[in-house]
Scaffold this motif. Structure first.
Motif, PDB file in Angstrom:
ATOM      1  N   ILE A  40       0.810  -1.218   0.000  1.00 53.76           N
ATOM      2  CA  ILE A  40       0.000   0.000   0.000  1.00 53.76           C
ATOM      3  C   ILE A  40       0.854   1.284   0.000  1.00 53.76           C
ATOM      4  CG2 ILE A  40      -1.658   1.361   1.334  1.00 53.76           C
ATOM      5  CD1 ILE A  40      -2.996  -1.254   2.154  1.00 53.76           C
ATOM      6  N   PRO A  41       1.927   1.378   0.828  1.00 55.03           N
ATOM      7  CA  PRO A  41       2.740   2.606   0.820  1.00 55.03           C
ATOM      8  C   PRO A  41       3.359   2.910  -0.547  1.00 55.03           C
ATOM      9  CG  PRO A  41       3.198   1.321   2.779  1.00 55.03           C
ATOM     10  CD  PRO A  41       2.365   0.453   1.900  1.00 55.03           C
ATOM     11  N   SER A  42       3.809   1.868  -1.257  1.00 53.16           N
ATOM     12  CA  SER A  42       4.400   2.077  -2.584  1.00 53.16           C
ATOM     13  C   SER A  42       3.362   2.632  -3.558  1.00 53.16           C
ATOM     14  CB  SER A  42       4.965   0.760  -3.131  1.00 53.16           C
ATOM     15  OG  SER A  42       6.010   0.275  -2.318  1.00 53.16           O
ATOM     16  N   VAL A  43       2.142   2.085  -3.494  1.00 54.54           N
ATOM     17  CA  VAL A  43       1.065   2.564  -4.377  1.00 54.54           C
ATOM     18  C   VAL A  43       0.696   4.001  -4.027  1.00 54.54           C
ATOM     19  CG1 VAL A  43      -1.331   2.204  -5.065  1.00 54.54           C
ATOM     20  CG2 VAL A  43       0.182   0.233  -4.728  1.00 54.54           C
ATOM     21  N   THR A  44       0.624   4.297  -2.715  1.00 51.58           N
ATOM     22  CA  THR A  44       0.295   5.662  -2.278  1.00 51.58           C
ATOM     23  C   THR A  44       1.322   6.663  -2.787  1.00 51.58           C
ATOM     24  OG1 THR A  44      -0.721   4.780  -0.257  1.00 51.58           O
ATOM     25  CG2 THR A  44      -0.133   7.124  -0.277  1.00 51.58           C
ATOM     26  N   ALA A  45       2.611   6.316  -2.633  1.00 55.33           N
ATOM     27  CA  ALA A  45       3.686   7.216  -3.084  1.00 55.33           C
ATOM     28  C   ALA A  45       3.626   7.421  -4.591  1.00 55.33           C
ATOM     29  CB  ALA A  45       5.036   6.656  -2.676  1.00 55.33           C
ATOM     30  N   LEU A  46       3.349   6.342  -5.336  1.00 55.60           N
ATOM     31  CA  LEU A  46       3.293   6.433  -6.791  1.00 55.60           C
ATOM     32  C   LEU A  46       2.157   7.344  -7.243  1.00 55.60           C
ATOM     33  CD1 LEU A  46       4.417   5.452  -9.493  1.00 55.60           C
ATOM     34  CD2 LEU A  46       2.807   3.534  -9.382  1.00 55.60           C
ATOM     35  N   ALA A  59      13.521  11.920  -2.445  1.00 59.27           N
ATOM     36  CA  ALA A  59      13.956  10.547  -2.725  1.00 59.27           C
ATOM     37  C   ALA A  59      13.859   9.655  -1.493  1.00 59.27           C
ATOM     38  CB  ALA A  59      15.392  10.555  -3.262  1.00 59.27           C
ATOM     39  N   GLY A  60      14.172  10.185  -0.300  1.00 55.81           N
ATOM     40  CA  GLY A  60      14.076   9.414   0.926  1.00 55.81           C
ATOM     41  C   GLY A  60      12.666   8.907   1.166  1.00 55.81           C
ATOM     42  N   ALA A  61      11.690   9.779   0.940  1.00 53.44           N
ATOM     43  CA  ALA A  61      10.290   9.381   1.126  1.00 53.44           C
ATOM     44  C   ALA A  61       9.887   8.307   0.128  1.00 53.44           C
ATOM     45  CB  ALA A  61       9.385  10.602   0.997  1.00 53.44           C
ATOM     46  N   TYR A  62      10.314   8.491  -1.144  1.00 48.48           N
ATOM     47  CA  TYR A  62       9.980   7.512  -2.170  1.00 48.48           C
ATOM     48  C   TYR A  62      10.614   6.147  -1.861  1.00 48.48           C
ATOM     49  CZ  TYR A  62       8.935  11.823  -4.795  1.00 48.48           C
ATOM     50  OH  TYR A  62       8.462  13.037  -5.195  1.00 48.48           O
ATOM     51  N   LEU A  63      11.902   6.187  -1.484  1.00 47.77           N
ATOM     52  CA  LEU A  63      12.608   4.932  -1.182  1.00 47.77           C
ATOM     53  C   LEU A  63      12.031   4.245   0.048  1.00 47.77           C
ATOM     54  CD1 LEU A  63      16.307   6.030  -1.841  1.00 47.77           C
ATOM     55  CD2 LEU A  63      14.936   4.440  -3.217  1.00 47.77           C
ATOM     56  N   GLY A  64      11.643   5.048   1.044  1.00 48.06           N
ATOM     57  CA  GLY A  64      11.058   4.472   2.251  1.00 48.06           C
ATOM     58  C   GLY A  64       9.763   3.754   1.963  1.00 48.06           C
ATOM     59  N   CYS A  65       8.930   4.384   1.137  1.00 49.86           N
ATOM     60  CA  CYS A  65       7.653   3.751   0.788  1.00 49.86           C
ATOM     61  C   CYS A  65       7.884   2.490  -0.046  1.00 49.86           C
ATOM     62  CB  CYS A  65       6.779   4.739   0.004  1.00 49.86           C
ATOM     63  SG  CYS A  65       6.115   6.093   1.011  1.00 49.86           S
ATOM     64  N   ALA A  66       8.840   2.575  -0.969  1.00 46.94           N
ATOM     65  CA  ALA A  66       9.138   1.403  -1.799  1.00 46.94           C
ATOM     66  C   ALA A  66       9.770   0.288  -0.970  1.00 46.94           C
ATOM     67  CB  ALA A  66      10.077   1.806  -2.934  1.00 46.94           C
ATOM     68  N   GLY A  67      10.593   0.673   0.011  1.00 46.42           N
ATOM     69  CA  GLY A  67      11.269  -0.320   0.836  1.00 46.42           C
ATOM     70  C   GLY A  67      10.322  -1.170   1.648  1.00 46.42           C
ATOM     71  N   LEU A  68       9.158  -0.626   2.016  1.00 41.98           N
ATOM     72  CA  LEU A  68       8.186  -1.386   2.793  1.00 41.98           C
ATOM     73  C   LEU A  68       7.658  -2.599   2.029  1.00 41.98           C
ATOM     74  CD1 LEU A  68       6.179   1.508   4.488  1.00 41.98           C
ATOM     75  CD2 LEU A  68       7.656  -0.155   5.621  1.00 41.98           C
ATOM     76  N   ALA A  69       7.815  -2.549   0.693  1.00 37.44           N
ATOM     77  CA  ALA A  69       7.362  -3.697  -0.112  1.00 37.44           C
ATOM     78  C   ALA A  69       8.153  -4.956   0.217  1.00 37.44           C
ATOM     79  CB  ALA A  69       7.488  -3.371  -1.599  1.00 37.44           C
ATOM     80  N   ALA A  70       9.300  -4.783   0.906  1.00 39.38           N
ATOM     81  CA  ALA A  70      10.083  -5.965   1.308  1.00 39.38           C
ATOM     82  C   ALA A  70       9.274  -6.860   2.226  1.00 39.38           C
ATOM     83  CB  ALA A  70      11.374  -5.507   1.997  1.00 39.38           C
ATOM     84  N   GLY A  71       8.339  -6.235   2.976  1.00 34.82           N
ATOM     85  CA  GLY A  71       7.499  -7.029   3.872  1.00 34.82           C
ATOM     86  C   GLY A  71       6.586  -7.977   3.144  1.00 34.82           C
ATOM     87  N   PHE A  72       6.366  -7.729   1.849  1.00 32.02           N
ATOM     88  CA  PHE A  72       5.533  -8.624   1.042  1.00 32.02           C
ATOM     89  C   PHE A  72       6.274  -9.933   0.784  1.00 32.02           C
ATOM     90  CE2 PHE A  72       4.193 -10.306  -3.069  1.00 32.02           C
ATOM     91  CZ  PHE A  72       2.810 -10.340  -2.930  1.00 32.02           C
ATOM     92  N   PHE A  73       7.602  -9.839   0.724  1.00 32.76           N
ATOM     93  CA  PHE A  73       8.413 -11.013   0.389  1.00 32.76           C
ATOM     94  C   PHE A  73       9.027 -11.675   1.627  1.00 32.76           C
ATOM     95  CE2 PHE A  73       8.592  -7.979  -3.143  1.00 32.76           C
ATOM     96  CZ  PHE A  73       8.070  -8.760  -4.167  1.00 32.76           C
ATOM     97  N   ARG A  74       9.354 -10.862   2.662  1.00 36.86           N
ATOM     98  CA  ARG A  74       9.945 -11.400   3.901  1.00 36.86           C
ATOM     99  C   ARG A  74       8.857 -11.473   4.959  1.00 36.86           C
ATOM    100  NH1 ARG A  74      15.520 -11.028   4.185  1.00 36.86           N
ATOM    101  NH2 ARG A  74      15.197 -12.252   6.086  1.00 36.86           N
TER     102      ARG A  74
END
Length: 551
Positions: A40-46, A59-74
């Motif tokens: 959800i955070p990645s979609v919101t940022a996009l 860039a920090g905000a964008y990377l932070g939101c994208a980084g949360l997608a790691a929880g989908f895999f881990r």
């Protein structure tokens, strides 16, 4: 920071906190639906980024939101909790980055352009000493305005800063053209201020009068020709100094500048303005004028169309206006693309000769050459026109300054002056004969090659230069500096007069060396003719001038 970026960071951090708690609670119940929450955070940022555009400092905000997608895999709790904490910290880094940088959301580099332009002019502007230009002082004065335009991301503010900077040179060839032409008009409208229903003009006797008066002011006793005493407690020329639009006007010659004083006063003020005037019964009255719906520049522009009008005819047309007089209307010193590309106007001269001879066959003996508001163009075209009407014999035009190929600059005499090179001369055709009279009509918008024509033809015995003002007073060749957001033009080549002095352009005294032979007073008679009767008052004066020489 704009609210969308603040919202993105706030939502991102909030989602980090929620997902951190969610990681613990969902440890024993991991489903496909719960995994999707980490996307959800990645979609919101996009979505937000696509809406307002990408900002590098975010860039920090964008990377932070994208980084949360790691929880989908881990799926293990520890990894998800660490991911949430790290991503929240990365997002928060964007806050100081955006707040402390002038480059935040700056899609333009107005400051960078200004720095490049000043550096270029320091090296190549040839009138620095002639006009006593202090680039250091100008830089310090205007750099804060360009920085503010960058911070506000305001193209209009940028253009206003450029116009005010260029006006400091009192050189009609120094000017800035933004990439978006609409910016110029928007800037003039903003700088002009409010419309209170009139424009104020200064008459030749030093008094001030109302023109282009709105009908709504009639019940207050104000109409065309009403004498104005003060605007907001100051004389109109003093109130003029408060106008940003007045500060944007680049008027090289001091006498021409005097003609414009007071023109911009009636745009200054707040919701209301206080006007003191002489009523029709002779009494002095003061009224409060509310601002109207429009902007002052629209009313000012309409006034200018009447005051600066030229003869309504096609470019390079010759029109018979009475039994013995014709008007040659020259709207610019550009004839056609072929002549311009070759810088050869022999064909134009032959065509013009045929037109004039046709008029002479119909009884025309005298010519009014109207170059009002002619912004210039080709010096070769100037020479072609001048030579056609010049008395027989050789005539001096101008002297080119000597270029030093080794140094890559114009050669100087060691005292601040330029060394002369070759003289440009031409032969006169004297097409009108010995008894023909010529009037050259000019205004302060007659610039560059029009200044040349004025200077050259004013030396002919049968020519009278006429206007409310002299011509612009800018005569050097022009060069351009291409910038990111627009183009800066400025005098780049050097032309000299016969005595080695700068050709036409005013120095620090702001006195150009081409002027009118007969300066027409702007008086109540002129105001009535122009603004009430719709007459071409200067043209009528030119006709009278020719008649006075015919006895």
């Amino acid at each position: 920071m704009i609210y969308q970026d603040v919202l993105l960071i706030a939502l991102g951090v909030a989602q980090c906190l929620l997902l951190e708690r969610f990681a613990v609670r969902s440890e024993k119940n991991i489903s496909s639906l719960s995994k999707l929450c980490w996307l959800i955070p990645s979609v919101t940022a996009l979505v937000i980024m696509l809406n307002i555009g990408f900002e590098p400092l975010m860039a920090g905000a964008y990377l932070g939101c994208a980084g949360l997608a790691a929880g989908f895999f881990r799926e293990d709790v520890k990894s998800r909790r660490i991911t949430s904490a790290v991503c929240a910290a990365v997002m928060l880094i964007s806050v100081p980055c955006c707040l402390l940088s002038d480059a935040y959301r700056a899609r333009h580099d107005f400051t960078g352009d200004f720095k490049k332009a000043v550096s270029s002019m320091r090296l190549y502007y040839p009138l620095t000493q002639h006009k006593d230009i202090d680039f250091d002082a100008l830089y310090e004065k205007y750099i804060p305005e360009f920085r503010k335009a960058d911070k506000d991301r305001d193209e209009v503010e940028n253009y206003i800063a450029w116009a005010r900077f260029c006006a400091e040179f009192h050189d009609g060839h120094v000017g800035y053209a933004p990439n978006d032409e609409d910016t110029v008009r928007e800037a003039c409208k903003r700088a002009g201020g409010n419309d209170y229903g009139l424009v104020i003009l200064k008459l030749s006797d030093g008094s001030f009068t109302a023109v282009n008066v709105d009908d709504s002011l009639a019940n207050k006793g104000i109409h065309l020709g009403t004498q104005i005493i003060s605007w907001n407690g100051e004389t109109p020329d003093k109130a003029d100094e408060r106008s940003t639009l007045a500060q944007m006007e680049n008027i090289p010659d001091a006498d021409n500048a005097e003609f414009h004083k007071g023109m911009f006063a009636a745009g200054t003020g707040g919701d209301t303005a206080e006007l003191t005037f002489i009523a029709d019964d002779g009494s002095e009255q003061t009224v409060t004028l509310p601002k109207l719906g429009g902007c002052y520049y629209d009313r000012f522009e309409e006034m200018g169309k009447k005051l600066y009008q030229g003869y309504e005819a096609a470019h390079m047309s010759v029109t018979k206006i009475n039994d013995t007089t014709a008007v040659l209307r020259v709207k610019s010193m550009v004839y056609d693309s072929v002549s311009a590309s070759k810088d050869n106007h022999t064909g134009m001269k032959l065509e013009l000769r045929d037109k004039v001879r046709t008029m002479m066959d119909e009884g025309v003996t005298d010519i009014i050459i109207d170059i009002r508001s002619n912004g210039g163009g080709s010096g070769d075209m100037t020479e072609a026109i001048a030579s056609l009407f010049a008395p027989e014999g050789e005539h001096y035009y101008v002297t080119n300054a000597l270029w030093d190929d080794k140094k890559g600059c114009y050669a100087t005499d060691g005292k601040g002056g330029y060394l002369p090179d070759d003289d440009i001369v031409f032969s006169g055709d004297n097409i009108l004969g010995e008894n023909g009279r010529i009037v050259l009509l000019v205004n302060d918008h007659s610039a560059s090659a029009s200044d040349h024509l004025t200077k050259v033809m004013s030396s002919f015995d049968n020519v009278t230069v006429m206007g409310f003002t002299g011509p612009n007073g800018s005569a050097q060749g022009v060069c351009s500096k291409q910038l990111t957001e627009g183009t800066l033009n400025y005098s780049g080549s050097v032309m000299l007069d016969r005595d080695g002095s700068i050709f036409i352009d005013s120095g620090k005294d702001r006195q150009s060396t081409d002027d009118t032979g007969v300066k027409i007073p702007l008086d109540s008679k002129a105001i009535q003719a122009i603004f009430a009767d719709g007459q071409d008052y200067l043209l009528n004066c030119a006709i009278e001038e020719i008649a006075s020489h015919k006895g």
